[in-house]
Design a protein around this motif. Structure first.
Motif, PDB file in Angstrom:
ATOM      1  N   ASN A  44      68.134  93.696  35.607  1.00  0.00           N
ATOM      2  CA  ASN A  44      68.132  95.104  35.981  1.00  0.00           C
ATOM      3  C   ASN A  44      66.761  95.722  35.666  1.00  0.00           C
ATOM      4  N   GLY A  45      65.814  95.455  36.547  1.00  0.00           N
ATOM      5  CA  GLY A  45      64.425  95.855  36.302  1.00  0.00           C
ATOM      6  C   GLY A  45      63.756  94.815  35.429  1.00  0.00           C
ATOM      7  N   SER A  46      62.416  94.703  35.547  1.00  0.00           N
ATOM      8  CA  SER A  46      61.777  93.696  34.684  1.00  0.00           C
ATOM      9  C   SER A  46      61.791  94.147  33.234  1.00  0.00           C
ATOM     10  N   ASP A  47      62.009  95.428  32.976  1.00  0.00           N
ATOM     11  CA  ASP A  47      62.160  95.854  31.584  1.00  0.00           C
ATOM     12  C   ASP A  47      63.333  95.132  30.917  1.00  0.00           C
ATOM     13  N   GLU A  48      64.443  95.006  31.640  1.00  0.00           N
ATOM     14  CA  GLU A  48      65.578  94.277  31.056  1.00  0.00           C
ATOM     15  C   GLU A  48      65.252  92.790  30.898  1.00  0.00           C
ATOM     16  N   SER A  90      47.868  98.008  26.168  1.00  0.00           N
ATOM     17  CA  SER A  90      48.772  97.219  26.978  1.00  0.00           C
ATOM     18  C   SER A  90      50.025  98.028  27.283  1.00  0.00           C
ATOM     19  N   TYR A  91      51.034  97.370  27.831  1.00  0.00           N
ATOM     20  CA  TYR A  91      52.282  98.040  28.181  1.00  0.00           C
ATOM     21  C   TYR A  91      52.992  98.452  26.892  1.00  0.00           C
ATOM     22  N   SER A  92      53.251  99.748  26.742  1.00  0.00           N
ATOM     23  CA  SER A  92      53.732 100.210  25.443  1.00  0.00           C
ATOM     24  C   SER A  92      55.178  99.818  25.152  1.00  0.00           C
ATOM     25  N   PHE A 116      51.299  89.430  27.750  1.00  0.00           N
ATOM     26  CA  PHE A 116      50.341  90.418  28.264  1.00  0.00           C
ATOM     27  C   PHE A 116      50.643  90.650  29.743  1.00  0.00           C
ATOM     28  N   PRO A 117      50.330  91.867  30.233  1.00  0.00           N
ATOM     29  CA  PRO A 117      50.475  92.103  31.665  1.00  0.00           C
ATOM     30  C   PRO A 117      49.239  91.568  32.385  1.00  0.00           C
ATOM     31  N   ASN A 118      49.425  91.041  33.584  1.00  0.00           N
ATOM     32  CA  ASN A 118      48.286  90.639  34.400  1.00  0.00           C
ATOM     33  C   ASN A 118      48.527  91.018  35.861  1.00  0.00           C
ATOM     34  N   VAL A 158      53.611  86.081  31.023  1.00  0.00           N
ATOM     35  CA  VAL A 158      52.655  86.829  31.836  1.00  0.00           C
ATOM     36  C   VAL A 158      53.469  87.843  32.649  1.00  0.00           C
ATOM     37  N   ASP A 159      53.264  89.115  32.350  1.00  0.00           N
ATOM     38  CA  ASP A 159      54.017  90.208  32.980  1.00  0.00           C
ATOM     39  C   ASP A 159      53.262  90.646  34.229  1.00  0.00           C
ATOM     40  N   GLU A 160      53.717  90.155  35.380  1.00  0.00           N
ATOM     41  CA  GLU A 160      52.987  90.375  36.636  1.00  0.00           C
ATOM     42  C   GLU A 160      53.546  91.550  37.446  1.00  0.00           C
ATOM     43  N   ALA A 161      53.754  92.678  36.777  1.00  0.00           N
ATOM     44  CA  ALA A 161      54.303  93.850  37.484  1.00  0.00           C
ATOM     45  C   ALA A 161      53.403  94.275  38.650  1.00  0.00           C
ATOM     46  N   TYR A 162      52.094  93.994  38.533  1.00  0.00           N
ATOM     47  CA  TYR A 162      51.137  94.497  39.547  1.00  0.00           C
ATOM     48  C   TYR A 162      50.408  93.376  40.291  1.00  0.00           C
ATOM     49  N   ILE A 163      50.898  92.138  40.187  1.00  0.00           N
ATOM     50  CA  ILE A 163      50.129  90.994  40.689  1.00  0.00           C
ATOM     51  C   ILE A 163      49.926  91.033  42.207  1.00  0.00           C
ATOM     52  N   GLN A 221      58.152  89.461  37.066  1.00  0.00           N
ATOM     53  CA  GLN A 221      57.719  90.361  38.142  1.00  0.00           C
ATOM     54  C   GLN A 221      58.800  91.411  38.374  1.00  0.00           C
ATOM     55  N   THR A 222      58.462  92.386  39.210  1.00  0.00           N
ATOM     56  CA  THR A 222      59.397  93.475  39.489  1.00  0.00           C
ATOM     57  C   THR A 222      59.335  93.869  40.954  1.00  0.00           C
ATOM     58  N   LEU A 223      60.441  94.404  41.473  1.00  0.00           N
ATOM     59  CA  LEU A 223      60.433  94.951  42.831  1.00  0.00           C
ATOM     60  C   LEU A 223      60.070  96.442  42.814  1.00  0.00           C
ATOM     61  N   SER A 224      59.770  96.963  41.616  1.00  0.00           N
ATOM     62  CA  SER A 224      59.551  98.410  41.470  1.00  0.00           C
ATOM     63  C   SER A 224      58.219  98.882  42.029  1.00  0.00           C
ATOM     64  N   LYS A 225      57.188  98.046  41.995  1.00  0.00           N
ATOM     65  CA  LYS A 225      55.858  98.518  42.361  1.00  0.00           C
ATOM     66  C   LYS A 225      55.511  98.063  43.778  1.00  0.00           C
ATOM     67  N   SER A 226      55.253  96.771  43.965  1.00  0.00           N
ATOM     68  CA  SER A 226      54.768  96.314  45.272  1.00  0.00           C
ATOM     69  C   SER A 226      55.852  96.332  46.346  1.00  0.00           C
ATOM     70  N   LEU A 279      65.916 100.927  42.551  1.00  0.00           N
ATOM     71  CA  LEU A 279      66.992  99.928  42.669  1.00  0.00           C
ATOM     72  C   LEU A 279      67.187  99.135  41.386  1.00  0.00           C
ATOM     73  N   ARG A 280      66.114  99.001  40.581  1.00  0.00           N
ATOM     74  CA  ARG A 280      66.128  98.269  39.316  1.00  0.00           C
ATOM     75  C   ARG A 280      66.356  96.766  39.532  1.00  0.00           C
ATOM     76  N   VAL A 281      65.345  96.090  40.037  1.00  0.00           N
ATOM     77  CA  VAL A 281      65.404  94.634  40.169  1.00  0.00           C
ATOM     78  C   VAL A 281      64.127  94.037  39.599  1.00  0.00           C
TER      79      VAL A 281
HETATM   80  C1  LIG Z   1      56.428  99.036  35.631  1.00  0.00           C
HETATM   81  C2  LIG Z   1      56.208  97.926  34.646  1.00  0.00           C
HETATM   82  C3  LIG Z   1      57.265  97.120  34.215  1.00  0.00           C
HETATM   83  C4  LIG Z   1      58.710  97.427  34.457  1.00  0.00           C
HETATM   84  O1  LIG Z   1      59.137  97.471  35.691  1.00  0.00           O
HETATM   85  P1  LIG Z   1      60.675  97.674  36.044  1.00  0.00           P
HETATM   86  O2  LIG Z   1      60.976  96.456  36.821  1.00  0.00           O
HETATM   87  O3  LIG Z   1      60.703  98.917  36.846  1.00  0.00           O
HETATM   88  O4  LIG Z   1      61.492  97.752  34.802  1.00  0.00           O
HETATM   89  C5  LIG Z   1      56.990  96.045  33.386  1.00  0.00           C
HETATM   90  N1  LIG Z   1      55.748  95.796  32.968  1.00  0.00           N
HETATM   91  C6  LIG Z   1      54.716  96.569  33.317  1.00  0.00           C
HETATM   92  C7  LIG Z   1      53.361  96.256  32.807  1.00  0.00           C
HETATM   93  C8  LIG Z   1      54.933  97.658  34.161  1.00  0.00           C
HETATM   94  O5  LIG Z   1      53.918  98.458  34.470  1.00  0.00           O
END
Ligand SMILES: *Cc1c(COP(=O)(O)O)cnc(C)c1O
Length: 354
Positions: A86-90, A112-114, A152-154, A182-187, A208-213, A219-221
């Protein structure tokens, strides 16, 4: 009795994450939480609409097999190398619990990501932060020390700076015994995914996450890819927490979002093009320094004007950006790339302020 006397000792000590604000004001130009300015894929929207039917009386597939398979097909990995949440946070929270309960502190960058500190607090994991260098880049040699895991995020957040795959590989070679996340939220906005390294490195987990790209923050995936033994640990935690984190609508929308490659590529490219435009404009015409970004935001400081004052002045013009009151970066603003007209409105407002 005090108001907190019913709380557990752990909860009394928690310092929760504070998400970027979601103001309930219309006509705001919202460049503060790295949401995508474009709508979700039309195919994803119709798949979700079709999923809203009588079948919602039934529980969803606890394995979310269709979604895992769509992701596996997209990345050329096996179904058992994919975890969804449920989101990459979960997903990250489960990963902290699965891998970071060690007798050494975990390592992550000072900027970094707080949320990482928050999860460390929740799961009582010790951590040590490693300073980014003077150019705000990760230096992988600094991570060659005893650790209970590395994350770390990359590209990094909130700097936007990308660590090349070769550097990640160096880090993995020097660090075979603990899990590297490797947290690829923005890859997808210009980087190369470390998923290609998963088959060689049993300690690598990529999230990775479906939230950004993919424009689906609502939707929280989120997902993780790693060798099957890492995924199995995540499944154990997930199945000890919530059997059904992915609802039927999220599964349907997520599958279609991965299948609609054309829309995905077109919207990512539009953001990359506008990032280039905004960066050049701010640097060459407005006296900003902009860190090299591979994300859907830029991290910029003005050479003469105070960042917090700029943020407040922008807000008066109904534009919100993110400012962090944090050592080393208090003179920076994190600005999400919007649609072309949003970026133009931002530039016009900055011209009147600076
Ligand atoms: C936005 C973000 C997430 C979380 O994304 P969700 O999938 O919306 O929970 C995780 N890591 C980083 C670095 C982000 O910026």
């Amino acid at each position: 009795m005090t108001s907190q006397s019913y709380w557990s000792p752990l909860v009394r000590e928690l310092v929760p994450y504070i998400p970027g604000e979601q103001p309930k004001v219309a006509n705001l130009i919202k460049l503060n939480t790295n949401e995508n300015p474009y709508p979700p894929s039309p195919l994803a929207l119709s798949a979700m609409q079709a999923a809203v039917n009588d079948d919602l009386r039934l529980y969803p597939d606890p394995d979310a097999t269709a979604l895992k398979q769509a992701i596996a097909n997209y990345y050329g990995v096996e179904h058992n190398q994919v975890f969804v949440g449920n989101g990459s946070d979960e997903v990250l929270a489960h990963a902290f619990m699965s891998f970071f309960k060690q007798n050494q502190p975990i390592l992550f960058p000072d900027i970094s990501y707080s949320f990482y500190k928050v999860y460390a607090g929740l799961y009582e994991v010790d951590y040590k932060t490693i300073a980014l260098n003077a150019q705000f880049q990760i230096n992988v040699e600094d991570y060659q020390q005893p650790n209970g895991g590395i994350i770390f995020p990359n590209p990094n957040a909130p700097t936007g700076c990308l660590l090349p795959l070769l550097e990640i590989e160096k880090l993995l070679q020097a660090n075979p015994n603990t899990v590297v996340i490797v947290d690829e939220a923005y890859i997808d906005f210009g980087g190369q995914s470390a998923i290609s390294l998963v088959k060689q490195y049993p300690q690598l987990l990529v999230t990775q996450t479906l939230s950004k790209s993919r424009s689906l923050a609502g939707l929280r995936v989120g997902l993780a890819i790693g060798q099957a033994h890492l995924i199995e640990a995540l499944e154990r935690v997930k199945n000890s927490f919530n059997s059904y984190p992915m609802d039927k609508v999220a599964i349907a929308g997520g599958v279609a979002a991965f299948e609609d490659k054309a829309y995905f590529q077109q919207t990512c490219q539009a953001i990359i093009d506008d990032r280039t435009w905004l960066t050049e404009y701010l640097e060459s015409l407005m006296g900003f320094e902009v860190l090299p970004s591979a994300a859907n935001f830029i991290f910029a400081r003005h050479l003469r004007h105070d960042a917090e004052k700029i943020a407040l002045a922008l807000r008066e013009q109904a534009i919100i950006v993110r400012h962090f009151k944090q050592p080393r970066i208090e003179q920076f603003l994190r600005i999400t790339i919007g649609k072309r007209q949003d970026n133009e409105a931002l530039v016009t407002a900055l011209q009147s302020i600076c």
